[in-house]
Every structure is written in C-alpha cells, then in structure tokens.
Scaffold this motif. Structure first.
Motif, PDB file in Angstrom:
ATOM      1  N   ALA B  52       0.839  -1.203   0.000  1.00 24.12           N
ATOM      2  CA  ALA B  52       0.000   0.000   0.000  1.00 24.12           C
ATOM      3  C   ALA B  52       0.871   1.248   0.000  1.00 24.12           C
ATOM      4  N   SER B  56       0.832   4.133  -2.858  1.00 22.22           N
ATOM      5  CA  SER B  56       0.552   5.549  -2.607  1.00 22.22           C
ATOM      6  C   SER B  56       1.698   6.425  -3.088  1.00 22.22           C
ATOM      7  N   LEU B  59       1.165   6.850  -6.721  1.00 22.70           N
ATOM      8  CA  LEU B  59       0.091   7.801  -7.000  1.00 22.70           C
ATOM      9  C   LEU B  59       0.607   9.219  -6.875  1.00 22.70           C
ATOM     10  N   LEU B  60       1.537   9.429  -5.943  1.00 23.80           N
ATOM     11  CA  LEU B  60       2.118  10.757  -5.792  1.00 23.80           C
ATOM     12  C   LEU B  60       3.125  11.057  -6.897  1.00 23.80           C
TER      13      LEU B  60
END
Lengths: 357, 304, 257
Positions: B52, B56, B59-60
């Motif tokens: 996870a 993330s 995604l950044l």
C-alpha cells in the motif's frame, strides 16, 4: 428460494440462537441445563426424536436436509474433540485431518465394495491408527509443542493430498454412497405417497451414530475414567502422584476421539459422494474447534447449538457466508476473552442422584 | 557445483526469512510464556501495508527506488509494530493466566481475522498480488553460479536486521529489561521494571521483524497473497521450537535448519519437490520427538 | 517396631545447585517425623525425590526394602507412599468427591468396557466409594462430609487441606508426606488441623508420617522425632527438645529467638 424468504429463515435462526444463549443465563435456562445434565440416559433420545421430527418435516428439501445431516456429522466429530481436549486436555488442531482420513478411507474402501457400516468403522479405525503415529510426539511434548505437532500435521496432510496422485491429487476422489441392509442411501425413501429426499437417509444414519456416541461420551464423562481425565487435565503432575496413568489416558482419549472424528468424516464423505483436499484446510480445523469453544469446552449438549451456529447460519445467511471465517474468528476471540467457558459452560459432575442425595 | 551454490544461496535467503519470524516467536515466548500465533498473519499485514505504501508513492508520482524501499519497509514495520502492540495490549496481556491452549487458539483466530480482512476488504485481496521490484535484479556471477543482486541484498538486509535485534536485546536498556522480564516477570516488576510496557515493546519489536520478513518475502517472490502468513507462521513457530523456544540463537538455527530441510529435499528429489513441506514438517515432528524441548534449550538455556 | 522407610545417602542436584546432599533418614512404622529447616534447605525437594517428581543423583530410597528411587510417581503411589502439597494441588473445578476418590486408583474399575457398558455395577461402586469418602471426611469434620458434591472452590482453606489429606489417605498409604499443612491457615485453624492429624494417627496406627512444618509448636505437639535440614544436609536429628537445644540448629534455623 426467494432472497426475502432466506432472510426470514436466517433471522429466525439467529434470533432463536441468541434467545437460547440468553435463556441459558436465566434461572429457567440453568434448570433446563441441569435437566439435560442430570437426567437418566433416556434424555439422549431427545436428539433422534427432535432430529427425526425436523427431518420428516423437511423431507422434500434437499438442501435443508443436507444442512441438518452436516450439523449432526459435525456434532459427532466435535464430540470426539470434546473427549480429547474438553476432558483429557489433549490439544488437537488436526481435527479436520482426521475427519479427512475417515473420508478418504471411505472413498478407497467403499470402491472395493465392502459393506458400508464396515467402511464407516474402518474410517474411524484408520483415522485412529494414523493418529497413533502422532501419539509419541504428542506425549513426549507438552502444551505448545503438542499444539505445533497437530498444526504441522494438518498442513502436512493437506500438502500430501495435493501432491499424491493415487488419492486423486487436487481433484479429489469420488466416494461410493452408503448401502445399508440392501438399501442404497442414495435413493430416497418412498412409502405410499410419502417421498423423501435421499438426504433424509443420511440424516437418519447421522442421528443413529450421534445418539449412540453421544450416550457413550456421556457415560464416559460420568465414570471413573471421566474423573481421571478431568484431574489429569487440571494437574497432570498432581494426578500422577495419586496414581493416575496420565500417558495412558492421553493416548486413550486421543484414540477414542479420533475414532469418532474418523467415523464422522467417513459418513460425510459418503453423503457428499465426493471429497477433495480443499475440504480439509487448517481453517476448517479451526471452525471445528470453534464449535467446541463457542458451545462451552467439555459440554456435550452445547456442541449441537454451536454446530448449528457454525454450519447453518453462514449457509442460510448468504450475506455473511463470504465472511464466515472472519465472523467466527471474531466470535471465538470474544468468547475466549470475555467468556472463556463458552456460551453454555459445562456443569460440574456430581453423583447426587446415584447415591440418593 | 554451480547449481549447488545457487541452491545454497536460495536456502540461505529462505532461512533468513524464517529466522526473522522465529525470532519473533521466541521473543514473545520469552517475556510472556505464550505463543502468539497471529504472528504469521501480522507478517502478511506487513507485506500488504508495504504494498500500500508503494502504491501511494506511485500515486504521488514519486519514483526513487532507494527511497521507495526505505519507505515501504518503514511503513510495514510501523503497521506491524502497532498491530503487535494492539494484540498484546487488548488480547494477550489480559489473558495471562488462562490455559495456554486458550491463548494459542485466540491468537490463531486473531490471525484468521487479519488475513480474512485482507482477503475481503483489500481490492482483489482474494488473488495473489504482484509485489513491486524495488531492487536491481542484475545477475551476478559467483563461481559459475548466477545469483540475482536483489536476492543478495535481501540476504544482507535480513542478516543485518537479525544482528541489530540481537545487539539490541543484548546491549540496550530495553534489551536488559526484556531479558529481566524473560527471566522472571514478577521479580522484574518488583525491581521497578514496567512490566506491561516491556512486554508491549517486545511485541512491537517482534512484530516489526515480521513486517521486514513480509516485505522480504514479497520482494523475493515478487508476489504476495493473503494466505502466505499461515504457512510462514507455522514454519517460524516450528523453527523456534526446534531451536528451543526462548533462545534467539535457537530461533536462528531453527530457521536455517527448516530452510535447509526444504532445500535438501528439492536438491535430492527435484521431481518430487511438491513433497518438500511434507518432508520438512515430518522431520520437525521427528526432531521434536527426540528433543522435546528443542535442540538448544536443554544445553545452555539462555532465555532471550 | 520395624523399619518401614529409609532414605540412604539421597542426593538431588539442580544444575550447579546441590539441593539434597547425601541425606539419610529412617522411619519406623507408626511414627511421625518432623522435617524442619529454613526455606530452600531441601525439605520439599526431599518429598519430590521420594514421590518421583524429581530425579535423584545418587542414593537409595527404600520402602519395605524395595528401592523406589527413580520410579514414576504413579508407581511410588502404588507402593503406598502418598503426600500433600504445600500449595494445594486440588482440582478446583471438580467436586469434593471427585478430588478424594481419585486417590483410590487401584480399587476403581478403569476399563472402558466396565465404565461404558456395566453402568449398574458402576453405580454400585459409586455408592460404595461415596460411603468411604463420607466416612473419611467425617473423621475430620461432619459438615464437610455433607458437602461431597459441592465444587471444591467453594471450600475454605482448612477444608481444602482436609480434602488433600483425605485424598492422600483414601488408599490407606503406609507413608504419608505432609508438606507444610499449616501454610496459609490462621492459628486457630492450625490448631484444629493438628488435632485432625493426631486423630488420623490414632485411626491408622501403623502408618508413618513425615511432616514439614515451620510452626514449632506444631512440630512439638505431633512429632516423635525431628530431622533438621540446612543446605540439603542433615544437621541435627533427635527429639524436639534435643534438636532445639542443638547449637547447630540455633545458628542455622532458629537464630537467636
């Protein structure tokens, strides 16, 4: 079945279960438990009578009857587990493996055309015999270590089945349905206009087996052996000092328990007419233990409502069937944490009636 | 010869992962005399929280391999550490004094709850998930054998973590407190050691090791699934028991022994590699029959 | 009087610690020995060695001339040696009857067939054993004898001690080992309990007793002879008065008081 209908049945089941747990804590509930505990052997007839009544009422419903038979078979296996760790304190995390050994025995021997009752018995004996291989390590070790051995065994059993092609590998094996007294249990009973699902036959078979072994287990609990088992469970060292043969009783209880679990497994396999390794996971073993723990460790009667809870509710309530392991895991954790004696705690053995007190 | 070296190397890597899990079991058993069987599933939790963390970062839009790796490890250790504390605080410590079986079963069920949550609530949790490649996979030639660079780094990382843990237990104030509690909890309490805090710190420490092991396992196989912890937990527990519960060295030896058993089987019976776990567990059962208290514990029973 | 029991140079070692160092001790039939000594002097270890709970590192333990050192606790019990524990080892979840009757192992039918299929006979033997248990309990206390099917955890400390003694007595042992029976009792209870012990002795004139005790007046009242241990060694032996006067004992155990 319409989904609304399902919800009604499911909520009725859940409600009645919670009601009975609630009642168990009231005075009336305790009196009822005392009656179950202290009455003569005739009280065991309640099981076949009630089971038969339900079975006949549902005689055309395949699925419901299968559920009923499954509950009875699981209850039988859990009586075996109760003898093992409820009475003798021998931890067995491999319940489902012995259940599976019974099943595979039925698959192999049933195909050879042996009489079905003999196959059932063989299921129990083979499972006890294989259990005997584990006895030496279980005896030599204590507590955690014995637990590890049975856990290792259940994983080993599963991997063994997966890779062993003689036993069908991951695809599993077909099992001959039982034939008793010339009557195949695979065809439903027909008397006049009465037509029943073939599952009713298995309900009857399971009822007979459960009633017999339930009675035996009750006798066992209320006997000199039962007293020996309890005292060595609570304090093996203290019991040995007073002459109790701790090793012998550990072996005996493990063997007896495995016989019951094996017979249950053979019955189950014959009813399903098919078994595969995926039926015998560690998770399933934990579910069996959950039945014993939720009901109340060592309480024979409690096994039945707990088996209903664990077997039927998730099937009926499809909303939770996906979540069954999660729900029961949480339930068991909560029960162990806050009510370690289970929902219906075992009551203490006494011989008041026998000595006329 | 070259093949032998490859087997040896892969066995060593497995051994390090098993040892990390086993050390956790040994630490818990040392301070509280309990088996916390949710350990394997805490490992799974670690692997998934690492994943996870990576997702993330992606995604950044950040793509820095070294930073990602460190971030993934830190997140995994943080989550598993907190999970360890929570399980200890709310379930294990209050159950002190219950029969060992109850605690064992309860922690097994907690573990089941953890991996069922992952299966049910992580999107696509029921299927295996690809784990990102965070380390360079350049093959290196050593004596004719080809070894992946990432595996080598993982091995170094695992050994490093074990060495640091051992150093912590042996030379820090926390380690001293852990050893004191392991020797005799009640006396340690009288001597002013905050028992509960030490126990929880131990649970955090052991669980963080599981977090590292989870990420390592994911990196090594490039894949994780919700069920991985059950088997790894049992293997770790077996290793700890065979080594001798309560001894860190025992756990390490146990971990490597288990990996050695698997490797030896595959080496000698490559066409029957499916039986490697059957063989390993059978050997464990036999070993425990011969040495019921483990190989190390009897001889120099230095607990934790 | 004949020699029933003798320990001959018994040693027990725990790692580097010599818990019992060549202890020798004889008992005649029907006598009571008080075993005294400071904490950690090896008294309970001696009991454990006799009952097979810990391994001896040398020496013989003779009951009626037979060496029982190294026998399993169960076999020691069958040779007529029975004991109580300092911290009671009763089963709290079971009834008084269950706790006492467990001591009659050799007299109970323990076959699977007998227990499961001959229920009539089983119930008869329950009645017979219940009468025995009641009779034994009532030599200690009548109210206790009426509570055979009460759960043990509802009983007071002194009653639990009595149950322990009854469990040890039910098989009519030849040697009874009492490990600090007064521990955790009030002075009144201790006094009452000692009367019970003397009563037991009256009822079983041939039984020998070894009693570990810290209360000196208890020892004075019940023991025929005293043995003093210190660091696993016997430091004095004789009548209570002689032992108390011994300078070794003064120093090692009784101190200046």
């Amino acid at each position: 079945m319409a989904s609304e209908n399902q919800w009604v049945i499911a909520s009725a089941l859940v409600a009645s279960l919670f009601l009975s747990f609630g009642i168990a804590r009231t005075k009336a509930g305790r009196d009822f438990a005392a009656i179950l505990q202290n009455s003569g052997s005739w009280i065991v007839l309640l099981i076949p009578v009630a089971g038969l009544a339900i079975g006949l009422a549902l005689h055309e419903e395949h699925f419901a009857l299968m559920m009923l038979a499954t509950v009875l078979i699981y209850a039988l296996a859990c009586i075996g587990l109760t003898i093992q760790f409820g009475y003798a304190g021998v931890i067995n995390f491999a319940g489902i493996a012995f259940f599976g050994i019974g099943g595979y025995t039925a698959a192999v021997l049933g195909g050879m055309g042996l009489p079905s009752l003999l196959v059932l018995l063989a299921g129990g004996l083979v499972s006890a015999a294989i259990g005997c291989i584990l006895i030496l390590p279980v005896l030599r070790t204590k507590g955690h270590y014995a637990a590890l051995i049975t856990i290792a065994f259940v994983l080993l059993f599963r991997s063994f089945l997966e890779v062993n092609h003689t036993l069908g590998g991951p695809q599993g094996l077909r099992v001959e349905s039982a034939t008793i007294a010339g009557q195949s249990l695979f065809t439903g009973i027909r008397i006049g206009s009465f037509e029943a699902s073939f599952y009713l036959n298995y309900v009857l078979l399971a009822l007979v087996l459960l009633a017999i072994f339930f009675l035996m287990a009750r006798f066992l609990e209320k006997s000199w052996i039962g007293i020996n088992l309890d005292s060595m469970r609570e304090d093996p060292v203290g019991a040995a000092v007073f002459g109790v043969n701790v090793a012998y009783w550990r072996i005996m209880s493990f063997v007896i328990g495995n016989v019951l679990i094996g017979i249950a497994g053979a019955t189950f396999a014959m009813m399903q007419t098919f078994i595969a390794p995926s039926n015998f996971t560690f998770q399933q073993s934990l579910l069996m233990l959950a039945i014993v723990v939720l009901g109340g460790i060592g309480n024979l009667w409690a096994v039945i409502p707990a088996a209903i809870l664990v077997v039927v509710v998730p099937e009926k309530l499809q909303a939770i069937s996906e979540y069954r392991f999660l729900v029961f895991a949480i339930l068991v954790v909560l029960v162990l944490r806050f009510r370690p004696n289970g929902l219906f705690p075992r009551s203490m053995r006494n011989f008041r009636k026998e000595v006329g007190q | 010869m070259a093949i032998l070296l490859e087997y040896l190397f892969n066995g060593a890597l497995l051994g390090v992962i098993y040892a990390l899990v086993a050390v956790g079991f040994t630490l818990f058993f040392g301070v509280l005399d309990v088996i916390k069987f949710s350990h394997g599933d805490v490992l799974t939790l670690g692997a998934y929280s690492g994943l996870a963390a990576f997702v993330s970062l992606e995604l950044l839009g950040l793509d820095l391999p070294v930073v990602s790796l460190i971030f993934v490890l830190v997140v995994a250790m943080l989550v598993t550490g907190l999970a360890g504390i929570a399980i200890g605080q709310f379930f294990v410590v209050p159950m002190r004094g219950s029969p060992a079986f109850n605690i064992l079963l309860m922690t097994l069920m907690i573990g089941t709850a953890i991996h069922e949550c992952i299966r049910l609530f992580v999107p696509g949790g029921a299927n295996p998930k690809a784990f990102p490649t965070l380390l360079p996979r350049t093959p290196i030639e050593i004596g004719g054998a080809y070894i992946r660079l990432d595996s080598l780094l993982l091995l170094v990382l695992g050994i490093g973590v074990i060495v640091v843990t051992n150093w912590m237990v042996r030379h820090t104030k926390l380690g001293l407190a852990i050893r004191a509690v392991a020797q005799d909890g009640d006396t340690a309490q009288i001597m002013g050691i905050p028992f509960r805090r030490v126990v929880l710190a131990t649970f955090a420490l052991g669980s963080m090791l599981a977090g590292v092991a989870g990420v390592m396992n994911g990196l090594y196989y490039s894949e994780i699934n919700f069920n991985v912890g059950v088997l790894l937990g049992v293997i770790g527990f077996s290793s700890a028991v065979v080594g001798g519960l309560g001894s860190i060295w025992g756990a390490i030896i146990g971990g490597f022994s288990f990996a050695a058993l698997q490797t030896v089987w595959v080496l000698f019976f490559p066409e029957m590699s499916g039986y490697r776990d059957v063989f390993a567990f059978t050997t464990i059962i036999v070993l425990m029959t011969i040495w019921p208290t483990g190989i190390i514990a009897e001889r120099y029973s230095e607990r934790v | 009087m004949s020699k029933l029991f003798s320990a001959d140079n018994v040693s027990v070692r725990f790692g580097g610690l010599q818990a019992l160092d060549k202890l020798s001790l004889d008992i005649d039939e029907g006598t009571i020995i008080g075993l005294i000594g400071p904490n950690g002097s090896g008294k309970t270890t001696f009991f454990n060695a006799v009952t097979g709970l810990c391994r001896t590192a040398g020496g013989q333990i003779l009951v009626d001339g037979e060496d029982i050192a190294g026998l399993h606790p169960r076999h020691v019990y069958q040779r007529g040696v029975s004991r109580t524990f300092q911290r009671s080892r009763l089963c709290l979840s079971l009834s008084v009857f269950d706790n006492v009757v467990i001591g009659r192992q050799n007299a109970l039918d323990l076959t699977l067939f007998g227990n499961l299929f001959r229920r009539g006979r089983f119930i008869e033997s329950v009645r017979e054993n219940h009468d025995r248990v009641r009779a034994l309990l009532s030599t200690f206390s009548e109210p206790l004898a009426a509570r055979t099917f009460d759960p043990l955890h509802t009983l007071s400390m002194i009653d639990r001690r009595r149950i322990e003694v009854c469990r040890a007595l039910i098989a009519n042992p030849r040697l009874l080992l009492l490990d600090e029976p007064s521990a955790g009792m009030t002075p009144d209870e201790t006094h009452e309990f000692m009367s019970d012990i003397l009563k037991v002795r009256g009822d079983h004139p041939r039984m020998s007793i070894i009693i570990i005790e810290h209360e000196m007046d208890v020892i004075q009242r019940v023991a025929d002879r005293c043995v003093v241990l210190n660091f696993g060694k016997k430091v004095a032996e004789g009548t209570f008065d002689a032992v108390v006067a011994d300078p070794w004992v003064q120093e090692a155990y009784l101190g200046s008081s």
